[in-house]
Design an enzyme around this catalytic site. Structure first.
Site, PDB file in Angstrom:
ATOM      1  N   TYR A  40       0.841  -1.208   0.000  1.00  0.00           N
ATOM      2  CA  TYR A  40       0.000   0.000   0.000  1.00  0.00           C
ATOM      3  C   TYR A  40       0.876   1.257   0.000  1.00  0.00           C
ATOM      4  O   TYR A  40       0.747   2.113  -0.875  1.00  0.00           O
ATOM      5  CB  TYR A  40      -0.896  -0.033   1.235  1.00  0.00           C
ATOM      6  CG  TYR A  40      -1.865   1.118   1.348  1.00  0.00           C
ATOM      7  CD1 TYR A  40      -2.986   1.196   0.532  1.00  0.00           C
ATOM      8  CD2 TYR A  40      -1.672   2.121   2.292  1.00  0.00           C
ATOM      9  CE1 TYR A  40      -3.892   2.250   0.655  1.00  0.00           C
ATOM     10  CE2 TYR A  40      -2.575   3.176   2.420  1.00  0.00           C
ATOM     11  CZ  TYR A  40      -3.674   3.231   1.599  1.00  0.00           C
ATOM     12  OH  TYR A  40      -4.567   4.276   1.719  1.00  0.00           O
ATOM     13  N   LYS A  73       1.247   3.633  -3.216  1.00  0.00           N
ATOM     14  CA  LYS A  73       0.770   5.024  -3.210  1.00  0.00           C
ATOM     15  C   LYS A  73       1.911   5.993  -3.506  1.00  0.00           C
ATOM     16  O   LYS A  73       1.702   7.043  -4.116  1.00  0.00           O
ATOM     17  CB  LYS A  73       0.132   5.350  -1.856  1.00  0.00           C
ATOM     18  CG  LYS A  73      -1.202   4.656  -1.622  1.00  0.00           C
ATOM     19  CD  LYS A  73      -2.314   5.303  -2.448  1.00  0.00           C
ATOM     20  CE  LYS A  73      -3.676   4.781  -2.051  1.00  0.00           C
ATOM     21  NZ  LYS A  73      -4.766   5.471  -2.765  1.00  0.00           N
ATOM     22  N   ASN A  93      -6.081   9.752   8.482  1.00  0.00           N
ATOM     23  CA  ASN A  93      -7.229   8.978   8.988  1.00  0.00           C
ATOM     24  C   ASN A  93      -8.551   9.728   8.888  1.00  0.00           C
ATOM     25  O   ASN A  93      -8.716  10.775   9.516  1.00  0.00           O
ATOM     26  CB  ASN A  93      -7.046   8.661  10.476  1.00  0.00           C
ATOM     27  CG  ASN A  93      -6.190   7.439  10.677  1.00  0.00           C
ATOM     28  OD1 ASN A  93      -5.845   6.768   9.711  1.00  0.00           O
ATOM     29  ND2 ASN A  93      -5.844   7.155  11.926  1.00  0.00           N
ATOM     30  N   VAL A 101      -9.431   1.598  13.695  1.00  0.00           N
ATOM     31  CA  VAL A 101      -9.609   1.789  15.122  1.00  0.00           C
ATOM     32  C   VAL A 101     -11.007   2.325  15.479  1.00  0.00           C
ATOM     33  O   VAL A 101     -11.646   1.843  16.419  1.00  0.00           O
ATOM     34  CB  VAL A 101      -8.446   2.650  15.687  1.00  0.00           C
ATOM     35  CG1 VAL A 101      -8.413   4.039  15.095  1.00  0.00           C
ATOM     36  CG2 VAL A 101      -8.514   2.730  17.180  1.00  0.00           C
ATOM     37  N   SER A 146     -13.948   2.132  13.780  1.00  0.00           N
ATOM     38  CA  SER A 146     -15.024   1.156  13.569  1.00  0.00           C
ATOM     39  C   SER A 146     -14.905   0.008  14.564  1.00  0.00           C
ATOM     40  O   SER A 146     -15.914  -0.473  15.101  1.00  0.00           O
ATOM     41  CB  SER A 146     -15.039   0.654  12.125  1.00  0.00           C
ATOM     42  OG  SER A 146     -13.746   0.361  11.690  1.00  0.00           O
ATOM     43  N   PHE A 165     -13.614   0.070  17.655  1.00  0.00           N
ATOM     44  CA  PHE A 165     -13.996   0.507  19.006  1.00  0.00           C
ATOM     45  C   PHE A 165     -15.509   0.667  19.117  1.00  0.00           C
ATOM     46  O   PHE A 165     -16.128   0.246  20.096  1.00  0.00           O
ATOM     47  CB  PHE A 165     -13.322   1.838  19.364  1.00  0.00           C
ATOM     48  CG  PHE A 165     -11.855   1.715  19.713  1.00  0.00           C
ATOM     49  CD1 PHE A 165     -11.214   0.485  19.688  1.00  0.00           C
ATOM     50  CD2 PHE A 165     -11.113   2.836  20.070  1.00  0.00           C
ATOM     51  CE1 PHE A 165      -9.858   0.364  20.005  1.00  0.00           C
ATOM     52  CE2 PHE A 165      -9.761   2.730  20.390  1.00  0.00           C
ATOM     53  CZ  PHE A 165      -9.140   1.498  20.353  1.00  0.00           C
ATOM     54  N   GLN A 205       0.017   5.448  21.521  1.00  0.00           N
ATOM     55  CA  GLN A 205       0.267   5.941  20.156  1.00  0.00           C
ATOM     56  C   GLN A 205      -0.875   6.888  19.791  1.00  0.00           C
ATOM     57  O   GLN A 205      -2.013   6.679  20.215  1.00  0.00           O
ATOM     58  CB  GLN A 205       0.430   4.793  19.137  1.00  0.00           C
ATOM     59  CG  GLN A 205      -0.797   3.973  18.819  1.00  0.00           C
ATOM     60  CD  GLN A 205      -1.020   2.834  19.798  1.00  0.00           C
ATOM     61  OE1 GLN A 205      -0.790   2.953  20.992  1.00  0.00           O
ATOM     62  NE2 GLN A 205      -1.527   1.714  19.299  1.00  0.00           N
ATOM     63  N   ARG A 260      -3.264   9.316  17.087  1.00  0.00           N
ATOM     64  CA  ARG A 260      -3.829   9.430  15.741  1.00  0.00           C
ATOM     65  C   ARG A 260      -4.634  10.726  15.696  1.00  0.00           C
ATOM     66  O   ARG A 260      -5.076  11.239  16.727  1.00  0.00           O
ATOM     67  CB  ARG A 260      -4.790   8.270  15.439  1.00  0.00           C
ATOM     68  CG  ARG A 260      -4.132   6.904  15.338  1.00  0.00           C
ATOM     69  CD  ARG A 260      -3.272   6.781  14.096  1.00  0.00           C
ATOM     70  NE  ARG A 260      -2.717   5.437  13.952  1.00  0.00           N
ATOM     71  CZ  ARG A 260      -1.596   5.019  14.520  1.00  0.00           C
ATOM     72  NH1 ARG A 260      -0.911   5.835  15.297  1.00  0.00           N
ATOM     73  NH2 ARG A 260      -1.158   3.792  14.320  1.00  0.00           N
ATOM     74  N   GLN A 305       2.961   7.696  15.986  1.00  0.00           N
ATOM     75  CA  GLN A 305       2.320   9.005  16.024  1.00  0.00           C
ATOM     76  C   GLN A 305       2.055   9.440  14.585  1.00  0.00           C
ATOM     77  O   GLN A 305       2.869   9.203  13.711  1.00  0.00           O
ATOM     78  CB  GLN A 305       3.264   9.997  16.698  1.00  0.00           C
ATOM     79  CG  GLN A 305       2.627  11.308  17.036  1.00  0.00           C
ATOM     80  CD  GLN A 305       3.634  12.276  17.626  1.00  0.00           C
ATOM     81  OE1 GLN A 305       4.844  12.089  17.506  1.00  0.00           O
ATOM     82  NE2 GLN A 305       3.138  13.338  18.226  1.00  0.00           N
TER      83      GLN A 305
HETATM   84  N1  LIG Z   1     -10.332   6.564   4.699  1.00  0.00           N
HETATM   85  C1  LIG Z   1      -9.131   6.985   5.009  1.00  0.00           C
HETATM   86  O1  LIG Z   1      -8.866   7.284   6.177  1.00  0.00           O
HETATM   87  C2  LIG Z   1      -8.070   7.126   3.952  1.00  0.00           C
HETATM   88  C3  LIG Z   1      -6.815   7.589   4.357  1.00  0.00           C
HETATM   89  C4  LIG Z   1      -5.810   7.728   3.405  1.00  0.00           C
HETATM   90  C5  LIG Z   1      -6.078   7.464   2.076  1.00  0.00           C
HETATM   91  N2  LIG Z   1      -7.304   7.022   1.708  1.00  0.00           N
HETATM   92  C6  LIG Z   1      -7.515   6.725   0.282  1.00  0.00           C
HETATM   93  O2  LIG Z   1      -8.788   7.138  -0.140  1.00  0.00           O
HETATM   94  C7  LIG Z   1      -9.304   6.214  -1.092  1.00  0.00           C
HETATM   95  C8  LIG Z   1     -10.679   5.738  -0.638  1.00  0.00           C
HETATM   96  O3  LIG Z   1     -10.552   5.089   0.624  1.00  0.00           O
HETATM   97  P1  LIG Z   1     -11.815   4.592   1.471  1.00  0.00           P
HETATM   98  O4  LIG Z   1     -11.494   4.783   2.895  1.00  0.00           O
HETATM   99  O5  LIG Z   1     -13.045   5.166   0.893  1.00  0.00           O
HETATM  100  O6  LIG Z   1     -11.728   3.019   1.211  1.00  0.00           O
HETATM  101  P2  LIG Z   1     -12.799   2.023   0.584  1.00  0.00           P
HETATM  102  O7  LIG Z   1     -12.185   0.669   0.638  1.00  0.00           O
HETATM  103  O8  LIG Z   1     -14.110   2.208   1.226  1.00  0.00           O
HETATM  104  O9  LIG Z   1     -12.905   2.536  -0.910  1.00  0.00           O
HETATM  105  C9  LIG Z   1     -12.082   2.084  -1.943  1.00  0.00           C
HETATM  106  C10 LIG Z   1     -12.970   1.734  -3.128  1.00  0.00           C
HETATM  107  O10 LIG Z   1     -12.141   1.340  -4.228  1.00  0.00           O
HETATM  108  C11 LIG Z   1     -12.711   0.177  -4.806  1.00  0.00           C
HETATM  109  N3  LIG Z   1     -11.633  -0.545  -5.471  1.00  0.00           N
HETATM  110  C12 LIG Z   1     -10.600  -1.204  -4.910  1.00  0.00           C
HETATM  111  N4  LIG Z   1      -9.803  -1.725  -5.850  1.00  0.00           N
HETATM  112  C13 LIG Z   1     -10.357  -1.373  -7.049  1.00  0.00           C
HETATM  113  C14 LIG Z   1     -10.007  -1.629  -8.396  1.00  0.00           C
HETATM  114  N5  LIG Z   1      -8.922  -2.344  -8.710  1.00  0.00           N
HETATM  115  N6  LIG Z   1     -10.798  -1.120  -9.374  1.00  0.00           N
HETATM  116  C15 LIG Z   1     -11.910  -0.406  -9.068  1.00  0.00           C
HETATM  117  N7  LIG Z   1     -12.299  -0.154  -7.814  1.00  0.00           N
HETATM  118  C16 LIG Z   1     -11.524  -0.632  -6.808  1.00  0.00           C
HETATM  119  C17 LIG Z   1     -13.324  -0.567  -3.641  1.00  0.00           C
HETATM  120  O11 LIG Z   1     -14.286  -1.522  -4.035  1.00  0.00           O
HETATM  121  C18 LIG Z   1     -13.907   0.566  -2.828  1.00  0.00           C
HETATM  122  O12 LIG Z   1     -15.200   0.895  -3.230  1.00  0.00           O
HETATM  123  C19 LIG Z   1      -8.286   5.091  -1.223  1.00  0.00           C
HETATM  124  O13 LIG Z   1      -7.492   5.327  -2.360  1.00  0.00           O
HETATM  125  C20 LIG Z   1      -7.454   5.224   0.029  1.00  0.00           C
HETATM  126  O14 LIG Z   1      -6.141   4.769  -0.187  1.00  0.00           O
HETATM  127  C21 LIG Z   1      -8.301   6.831   2.623  1.00  0.00           C
END
Ligand SMILES: NC(=O)c1ccc[n+]([C@@H]2O[C@H](COP(=O)([O-])OP(=O)(O)OC[C@H]3O[C@@H](n4cnc5c(N)ncnc54)[C@H](O)[C@@H]3O)[C@@H](O)[C@H]2O)c1
Length: 326
Positions: A148, A152, A177, A190, A192, A194, A212, A214, A279
């Site tokens: 991951y 990214k 987060n 964390v 969901s 908790f 730690q 967040r 952290q």
């Molecule tokens: N939620 C957070 O705290 C957070 C933090 C940092 C980064 N992000 C980034 O934000 C984005 C969304 O995260 P989220 O929390 O909504 O997660 P999530 O898992 O709910 O959403 C990701 C979506 O991408 C879809 N997906 C995964 N692989 C795929 C593929 N190969 N082709 C098409 N669709 C695909 C999944 O089915 C899902 O609907 C992600 O890129 C994640 O890395 C989220």
């Protein structure tokens, strides 16, 4: 002046953040194409939008090239929590890297603006606090989180190379987060974990000593940040940190959730997973200056809405979080 009507593609649109983003875009009058392979996303997340004349859902995997006509692309497709992205690490890195190449190729062909949902994980286990965008990170390239984190990081590299080489109009948001209704019930994160444990009256599991820290950003604030970044001047490419700088220890969060749910749950401690950052807190000065953005929703308020969501899921008998790394 009236905003021009736009056709917007949201990859990962049926996920947690993606579905909230689709709603906001629809509400402001855009045409929304929600693309998802439904790995972690669900139809339930987009159900209220289905039937809307400006909303369309497409089952597609971003690792496969795509040919559609749009003006803007939000590239969110990628599993986001350790339990999900470690389930098939090779697929995770393919989604991050091939997905970025395919969406950047589409943006190049269409001359469309494209925003990447990057992550604070690009900083790894940071050695400076809070993290500013110029911090290069402390990342393990071969650990269980690397599919991951490094995926990214490579996606960010691709964004900037497409900009330099092909003049693609890019935006990169480094998300910290984020939480809120429609977080995946089994994502092991964390908040969901908790909430579910507290609602079921089970012991609340803390990893490590709970000291730690967040920072937690409510989803509506984050989506506002996305929109401002996409709408900003072309010179504002990012990377820009988007998150809430208010910092809490995991133990403080656990106690707050117990109090707010009125639960009788006690706290139990388990060993810290590998590469778990001690952290993590964003420095959002850049977002404040360039986007005039800062979070407005306090943890208590955001938790109230999230607890209500999980409570409703629990009452419907939906599956709730299993124990996993935070
Ligand atoms: N939620 C957070 O705290 C957070 C933090 C940092 C980064 N992000 C980034 O934000 C984005 C969304 O995260 P989220 O929390 O909504 O997660 P999530 O898992 O709910 O959403 C990701 C979506 O991408 C879809 N997906 C995964 N692989 C795929 C593929 N190969 N082709 C098409 N669709 C695909 C999944 O089915 C899902 O609907 C992600 O890129 C994640 O890395 C989220």
């Amino acid at each position: 002046m009236k905003r021009a009507h736009k056709r917007v593609l949201v990859t990962g649109g049926a996920g947690f953040l993606g579905s909230h983003l689709c709603e906001r875009l629809l509400a402001r009058g855009d045409d929304v194409l929600c693309l998802d392979n439904f790995f972690t996303g669900s139809r339930d997340n987009v159900l209220p939008m289905i039937g809307h004349p400006r909303f369309e859902v497409m089952r597609h995997d971003v690792t496969v090239p795509l040919f559609v006509e749009v003006d803007e692309i939000y590239n969110l497709a990628c599993p986001a929590s350790p339990v999900h992205y470690q389930n098939n690490p090779v697929q995770t890195i393919k989604t991050a890297v091939h997905g970025a190449i395919n969406m950047l190729g589409l943006a190049k062909r269409l001359n469309a603006k494209i925003l990447q949902a990057s992550t604070s994980e690009v900083y790894g286990d940071p050695t400076v606090h809070p993290q500013t965008e110029d911090y290069r990170g402390n990342v393990n390239p071969i650990g269980p989180r690397s599919c991951y984190d490094e995926g990214k990081r490579c996606a960010e590299t691709l964004f900037f190379d497409y900009q330099r080489q092909n003049k693609v109009n890019i935006r990169v948001a480094r998300i910290f987060n984020t939480y809120g209704p429609r977080m995946h019930p089994n994502d092991g994160r964390v908040i969901s974990n908790f909430i579910a444990q507290a609602l079921r009256g089970e012991p609340i599991t803390l990893f490590g000593d709970g000291q730690q820290t967040r920072s937690f950003c409510y989803v509506d604030d984050l989506v506002e940040g996305f929109l401002r970044l996409m709408d900003s001047d072309a010179s504002v490419t990012g990377p820009v940190n988007l998150g809430n700088p208010a910092e809490f220890t995991i133990a403080e969060l656990a106690r707050l959730v117990v109090e707010m749910t009125g639960s009788a749950s006690r706290l139990v401690y388990r060993p810290l997973p590998q590469d778990d950052p001690k952290q993590r807190r964003p420095d959002i000065s850049l977002a404040r200056e360039t986007l005039h953005w800062a979070p407005t929703i306090e943890l208590r308020e955001g938790l109230t809405r999230t607890i209500d969501y999980f409570d409703a899921l629990l009452r419907r008998g939906a599956p709730l979080p299993q124990l996993a790394a935070q």
